[in-house]
Design a protein around this motif. Structure first.
Motif, PDB file in Angstrom:
ATOM      1  N   LEU A 118       0.831  -1.204   0.000  1.00 50.95           N
ATOM      2  CA  LEU A 118       0.000   0.000   0.000  1.00 50.95           C
ATOM      3  C   LEU A 118       0.866   1.255   0.000  1.00 50.95           C
ATOM      4  CD1 LEU A 118      -2.554  -1.000   2.785  1.00 50.95           C
ATOM      5  CD2 LEU A 118      -2.904  -1.150   0.310  1.00 50.95           C
ATOM      6  N   VAL A 119       0.359   2.307  -0.641  1.00 50.86           N
ATOM      7  CA  VAL A 119       0.962   3.633  -0.582  1.00 50.86           C
ATOM      8  C   VAL A 119       0.029   4.537   0.213  1.00 50.86           C
ATOM      9  CG1 VAL A 119       1.516   5.687  -1.922  1.00 50.86           C
ATOM     10  CG2 VAL A 119       2.318   3.463  -2.701  1.00 50.86           C
ATOM     11  N   ILE A 120       0.562   5.164   1.266  1.00 54.83           N
ATOM     12  CA  ILE A 120      -0.228   6.086   2.089  1.00 54.83           C
ATOM     13  C   ILE A 120       0.351   7.478   1.914  1.00 54.83           C
ATOM     14  CG2 ILE A 120      -1.047   6.605   4.412  1.00 54.83           C
ATOM     15  CD1 ILE A 120      -0.512   3.674   5.134  1.00 54.83           C
ATOM     16  N   GLU A 121      -0.400   8.336   1.256  1.00 49.04           N
ATOM     17  CA  GLU A 121       0.099   9.670   0.925  1.00 49.04           C
ATOM     18  C   GLU A 121      -0.495  10.777   1.779  1.00 49.04           C
ATOM     19  OE1 GLU A 121       1.150  10.213  -3.555  1.00 49.04           O
ATOM     20  OE2 GLU A 121      -0.756   9.126  -3.490  1.00 49.04           O
ATOM     21  N   LYS A 122      -1.750  10.629   2.182  1.00 44.65           N
ATOM     22  CA  LYS A 122      -2.438  11.732   2.835  1.00 44.65           C
ATOM     23  C   LYS A 122      -2.159  11.760   4.334  1.00 44.65           C
ATOM     24  CE  LYS A 122      -6.084  12.066  -0.637  1.00 44.65           C
ATOM     25  NZ  LYS A 122      -7.541  12.055  -0.894  1.00 44.65           N
ATOM     26  N   ILE A 123      -0.861  11.940   4.654  1.00 43.86           N
ATOM     27  CA  ILE A 123      -0.463  12.017   6.059  1.00 43.86           C
ATOM     28  C   ILE A 123       0.440  13.231   6.266  1.00 43.86           C
ATOM     29  CG2 ILE A 123      -0.583   9.535   6.499  1.00 43.86           C
ATOM     30  CD1 ILE A 123       2.569   9.631   6.284  1.00 43.86           C
ATOM     31  N   SER A 124       0.530  13.642   7.509  1.00 41.09           N
ATOM     32  CA  SER A 124       1.509  14.641   7.937  1.00 41.09           C
ATOM     33  C   SER A 124       2.271  14.064   9.115  1.00 41.09           C
ATOM     34  CB  SER A 124       0.831  15.940   8.350  1.00 41.09           C
ATOM     35  OG  SER A 124       0.248  16.589   7.246  1.00 41.09           O
ATOM     36  N   VAL A 125       3.530  14.440   9.219  1.00 42.51           N
ATOM     37  CA  VAL A 125       4.354  14.007  10.352  1.00 42.51           C
ATOM     38  C   VAL A 125       4.439  15.158  11.348  1.00 42.51           C
ATOM     39  CG1 VAL A 125       6.627  13.233  11.089  1.00 42.51           C
ATOM     40  CG2 VAL A 125       5.699  12.449   8.904  1.00 42.51           C
ATOM     41  N   ILE A 126       4.053  14.881  12.585  1.00 40.11           N
ATOM     42  CA  ILE A 126       4.151  15.862  13.663  1.00 40.11           C
ATOM     43  C   ILE A 126       5.307  15.432  14.560  1.00 40.11           C
ATOM     44  CG2 ILE A 126       2.928  17.052  15.518  1.00 40.11           C
ATOM     45  CD1 ILE A 126       1.555  17.266  12.766  1.00 40.11           C
ATOM     46  N   ALA A 127       6.266  16.324  14.778  1.00 41.96           N
ATOM     47  CA  ALA A 127       7.443  15.977  15.585  1.00 41.96           C
ATOM     48  C   ALA A 127       7.533  16.884  16.798  1.00 41.96           C
ATOM     49  CB  ALA A 127       8.716  16.092  14.745  1.00 41.96           C
ATOM     50  N   ALA A 128       7.701  16.263  17.964  1.00 43.55           N
ATOM     51  CA  ALA A 128       7.972  16.993  19.199  1.00 43.55           C
ATOM     52  C   ALA A 128       9.454  16.825  19.516  1.00 43.55           C
ATOM     53  CB  ALA A 128       7.113  16.453  20.339  1.00 43.55           C
ATOM     54  N   VAL A 129      10.158  17.939  19.694  1.00 44.26           N
ATOM     55  CA  VAL A 129      11.620  17.909  19.818  1.00 44.26           C
ATOM     56  C   VAL A 129      12.049  18.544  21.134  1.00 44.26           C
ATOM     57  CG1 VAL A 129      13.790  18.738  18.823  1.00 44.26           C
ATOM     58  CG2 VAL A 129      11.951  17.954  17.320  1.00 44.26           C
ATOM     59  N   GLY A 130      13.005  17.897  21.790  1.00 44.38           N
ATOM     60  CA  GLY A 130      13.569  18.460  23.018  1.00 44.38           C
ATOM     61  C   GLY A 130      14.502  17.480  23.697  1.00 44.38           C
ATOM     62  N   ASP A 131      15.597  17.967  24.227  1.00 37.75           N
ATOM     63  CA  ASP A 131      16.485  17.117  25.019  1.00 37.75           C
ATOM     64  C   ASP A 131      15.724  16.552  26.210  1.00 37.75           C
ATOM     65  OD1 ASP A 131      19.146  16.626  24.201  1.00 37.75           O
ATOM     66  OD2 ASP A 131      19.601  18.761  24.400  1.00 37.75           O
ATOM     67  N   GLY A 132      15.900  15.260  26.470  1.00 37.59           N
ATOM     68  CA  GLY A 132      15.262  14.622  27.610  1.00 37.59           C
ATOM     69  C   GLY A 132      13.962  13.930  27.303  1.00 37.59           C
ATOM     70  N   LEU A 133      13.558  13.916  26.027  1.00 38.54           N
ATOM     71  CA  LEU A 133      12.278  13.288  25.671  1.00 38.54           C
ATOM     72  C   LEU A 133      12.222  11.822  26.070  1.00 38.54           C
ATOM     73  CD1 LEU A 133      11.262  14.628  22.136  1.00 38.54           C
ATOM     74  CD2 LEU A 133       9.869  14.643  24.178  1.00 38.54           C
ATOM     75  N   ILE A 134      13.305  11.099  25.825  1.00 39.31           N
ATOM     76  CA  ILE A 134      13.302   9.667  26.098  1.00 39.31           C
ATOM     77  C   ILE A 134      13.533   9.371  27.579  1.00 39.31           C
ATOM     78  CG2 ILE A 134      14.354   7.462  25.422  1.00 39.31           C
ATOM     79  CD1 ILE A 134      12.826   8.988  23.220  1.00 39.31           C
ATOM     80  N   ASP A 135      14.228  10.261  28.262  1.00 41.98           N
ATOM     81  CA  ASP A 135      14.604  10.006  29.662  1.00 41.98           C
ATOM     82  C   ASP A 135      13.553  10.467  30.658  1.00 41.98           C
ATOM     83  OD1 ASP A 135      17.062   8.985  28.800  1.00 41.98           O
ATOM     84  OD2 ASP A 135      17.954  10.985  28.739  1.00 41.98           O
ATOM     85  N   ASN A 136      12.574  11.223  30.210  1.00 42.26           N
ATOM     86  CA  ASN A 136      11.533  11.715  31.114  1.00 42.26           C
ATOM     87  C   ASN A 136      10.209  11.022  30.810  1.00 42.26           C
ATOM     88  OD1 ASN A 136      12.474  14.443  32.704  1.00 42.26           O
ATOM     89  ND2 ASN A 136      13.614  14.161  30.808  1.00 42.26           N
ATOM     90  N   TYR A 137       9.673  10.341  31.805  1.00 41.82           N
ATOM     91  CA  TYR A 137       8.457   9.569  31.583  1.00 41.82           C
ATOM     92  C   TYR A 137       7.244  10.480  31.387  1.00 41.82           C
ATOM     93  CZ  TYR A 137       7.252  10.503  36.491  1.00 41.82           C
ATOM     94  OH  TYR A 137       6.940  11.116  37.676  1.00 41.82           O
ATOM     95  N   GLY A 138       6.286   9.980  30.662  1.00 48.70           N
ATOM     96  CA  GLY A 138       5.004  10.665  30.529  1.00 48.70           C
ATOM     97  C   GLY A 138       4.889  11.640  29.379  1.00 48.70           C
ATOM     98  N   ILE A 139       5.992  11.918  28.660  1.00 49.27           N
ATOM     99  CA  ILE A 139       5.931  12.912  27.590  1.00 49.27           C
ATOM    100  C   ILE A 139       5.063  12.413  26.444  1.00 49.27           C
ATOM    101  CG2 ILE A 139       7.247  14.297  25.950  1.00 49.27           C
ATOM    102  CD1 ILE A 139       7.725  15.017  28.879  1.00 49.27           C
ATOM    103  N   ALA A 140       5.311  11.170  26.001  1.00 51.52           N
ATOM    104  CA  ALA A 140       4.522  10.604  24.904  1.00 51.52           C
ATOM    105  C   ALA A 140       3.048  10.518  25.281  1.00 51.52           C
ATOM    106  CB  ALA A 140       5.061   9.227  24.516  1.00 51.52           C
ATOM    107  N   ALA A 141       2.798  10.157  26.542  1.00 50.38           N
ATOM    108  CA  ALA A 141       1.401  10.062  26.997  1.00 50.38           C
ATOM    109  C   ALA A 141       0.708  11.420  26.908  1.00 50.38           C
ATOM    110  CB  ALA A 141       1.359   9.533  28.428  1.00 50.38           C
ATOM    111  N   ARG A 142       1.422  12.478  27.265  1.00 47.77           N
ATOM    112  CA  ARG A 142       0.833  13.808  27.184  1.00 47.77           C
ATOM    113  C   ARG A 142       0.546  14.204  25.734  1.00 47.77           C
ATOM    114  NH1 ARG A 142       4.395  17.981  30.517  1.00 47.77           N
ATOM    115  NH2 ARG A 142       2.716  19.392  29.800  1.00 47.77           N
ATOM    116  N   ILE A 143       1.455  13.806  24.837  1.00 44.85           N
ATOM    117  CA  ILE A 143       1.238  14.111  23.417  1.00 44.85           C
ATOM    118  C   ILE A 143       0.011  13.375  22.906  1.00 44.85           C
ATOM    119  CG2 ILE A 143       2.202  13.857  21.095  1.00 44.85           C
ATOM    120  CD1 ILE A 143       4.992  14.221  22.365  1.00 44.85           C
ATOM    121  N   PHE A 144      -0.069  12.058  23.200  1.00 44.77           N
ATOM    122  CA  PHE A 144      -1.228  11.277  22.760  1.00 44.77           C
ATOM    123  C   PHE A 144      -2.520  11.842  23.338  1.00 44.77           C
ATOM    124  CE2 PHE A 144       1.711   7.751  21.660  1.00 44.77           C
ATOM    125  CZ  PHE A 144       1.158   7.389  20.431  1.00 44.77           C
TER     126      PHE A 144
END
Length: 462
Positions: free
Chosen positions: A386-412
């Motif tokens: 399949l080819v999926i074209e009608k998407i956009s990529v949203i990126a959240a950037v910042g030092d400590g994203l992986i080391d601090n819990y709960g960031i992804a949950a807040r984004i979702f």
């Protein structure tokens, strides 16, 4: 004392008054510089269109020459340039345009252009800008010298369209060529192969060429002048009151550029990390104080309260999805696909796998070709492609994203609260970014939702 490399983009060259601002900025430094300049605003697109038209119409060559000559002539007349100097600069511009016309005329006769010829033609925008700016600076009494990549030895790996600087070969000749106690004006966007052929550094590559020059000469900083207030917490066209980010690490700036922030070319950071050369960002429509950058990118890591420093987006990606029972676990499937795409010259941005699917993030322009390439492999484990074209990529950037819990949950949660479905997500590939794929119709709403979660309740602290 190390020189500063100063880069002016096409956004700084939209109008006649913009050129005066560029001159004033250069004067404000009051020291020898290496100035890297892009084509005038819109000229590269004009050359791309003209190159295509020249394949069918022999009159295009003359039209291009007349248009660009008049554009530069009118711009020159806005400045106090003595008649003898003016005549010399106009002659230099005319000579460049005669050369350009000859190449376009050749395309009209053959109906085709090689990658080498396309690169050569598209570099004329920057070459014309540099000749023009050198003449203007000299007219204002500044000791300025035109220095082309050919003359200074800015050697690349020779790849047409998207070359890389060969620092082993380029560093010494560039450093020596730009060592004088004067202002050097260098056209951005291209270098030269070992054979002396013009090779472009990718669209928007003037930032990268400026960074490469900064590395070659051991610059004290790379100063980039824009028409915005430095790095912001989000696109001001999408959110109200975005917050300026005063300091970013190299990795943060690189990820923001990769995922759509227009302030830097994605490869700008690459040459500067090892020598620890900072990037300083200024707004040419501000007070033009060269001692007060709006944003600084360097090796220092800073973690703000809330962790996320900026939310950006890109509409330039799509997904090639390979579906099939166990396809994600089948040995050799991914290797065959990635090899086939590599041989076809298609860059893979990211791969997200599960047991029943392999999702390959690609530039949207490559999707159809990638589909054909992978289809030709006739992979037995793949039941659907399949080819999926009608998407956009949203990126959240910042030092400590992986080391601090709960960031992804807040984004979702922020996106769920606005009724936005996350099609796919990835965290961990880089320690400073998490990105999410949403339907393109939800893009703006998603950026606003994440920005509101992390920025609107309180001001940024870095």
């Amino acid at each position: 004392m190390p020189k500063i490399v100063v880069k002016f983009g096409g956004s700084n060259l939209k109008s006649k008054s913009d050129v005066r601002r560029v001159v004033n900025v250069i004067k404000n430094y009051d020291e020898p510089l290496v100035v890297v300049v892009s084509a005038f605003y819109g000229v590269t697109n004009y050359l791309i269109e003209s190159l295509e038209k020249a394949r069918q119409n022999e009159k295009v060559a003359g039209e291009v020459g007349r248009y660009l000559y008049q554009l530069k002539k009118e711009a020159l007349e806005e400045h106090p340039i003595a008649s003898e100097l003016l005549e010399r600069v106009e002659t230099d511009i005319r000579n460049l345009l005669d050369e350009l016309e000859n190449y376009l005329q050749g395309i009209a006769l053959t109906g085709d252009a090689s990658p080498a010829l396309e690169d050569l033609i598209l570099a004329f925008g920057e070459r014309l800008s540099a000749v023009f700016l050198q003449g203007v600076l000299e007219g204002y009494g500044l000791d300025a010298q035109y220095a082309s990549p050919e003359e200074i030895g800015l050697v690349t790996d020779g790849e047409f369209g998207s070359a890389s600087i060969d620092f082993q070969k380029a560093t010494t000749p560039v450093r020596e060529a730009l060592s004088g106690n004067r202002i050097y004006v260098v056209p951005g966007f291209y270098g030269v192969s070992d054979e002396g052929k013009v090779t472009l550094l990718g669209r928007g590559g003037s930032d990268y060429s400026a960074a490469a020059l900064a590395r070659c000469i051991g610059a004290s900083s790379l100063d980039i002048w824009k028409d915005v207030d430095g790095f912001l917490s989000a696109d001001p066209k999408l959110v109200d009151g975005p917050v300026r980010i005063e300091r970013l690490a190299y990795a943060e700036a690189a990820e923001l550029a990769y995922f759509g922030a227009k302030i830097l070319h994605p490869r700008t950071v690459e040459p500067l990390v090892d020598p620890h050369i900072p990037i300083r960002v200024f707004n040419i429509y501000g007070d033009m104080d060269v001692e007060k950058p709006l944003s600084i990118v360097n090796s220092d890591q800073t973690i703000r309260e809330g962790v996320v420093k900026s939310v950006t987006y890109s509409d330039d990606f799509g997904v090639l999805k390979l579906k099939g029972p166990g396809v994600g676990l089948k040995p050799g499937i991914l290797a065959r696909v990635t090899t086939a795409l590599h041989l076809a010259g298609i860059n893979i941005s990211s791969v997200i796998t599960s047991q029943i699917s392999i999702n390959i993030l690609l530039a949207k322009k490559d999707l159809r070709n990638a589909y054909a390439v992978v289809s030709a492999e006739e992979l037995p484990a793949v039941s659907e492609l399949l080819v999926i074209e009608k998407i956009s990529v949203i990126a959240a950037v910042g030092d400590g994203l992986i080391d601090n819990y709960g960031i992804a949950a807040r984004i979702f949660s922020s996106m769920a609260s606005k009724g936005i479905n996350v099609v796919m997500s990835c965290s961990g590939a880089s320690p400073v970014v998490s990105y999410f794929l949403v339907n393109c119709d939800d893009r703006s709403k998603a950026v606003r939702a994440v920005h509101q979660e992390f920025f609107e309740p309180k001001s940024i602290q870095v």
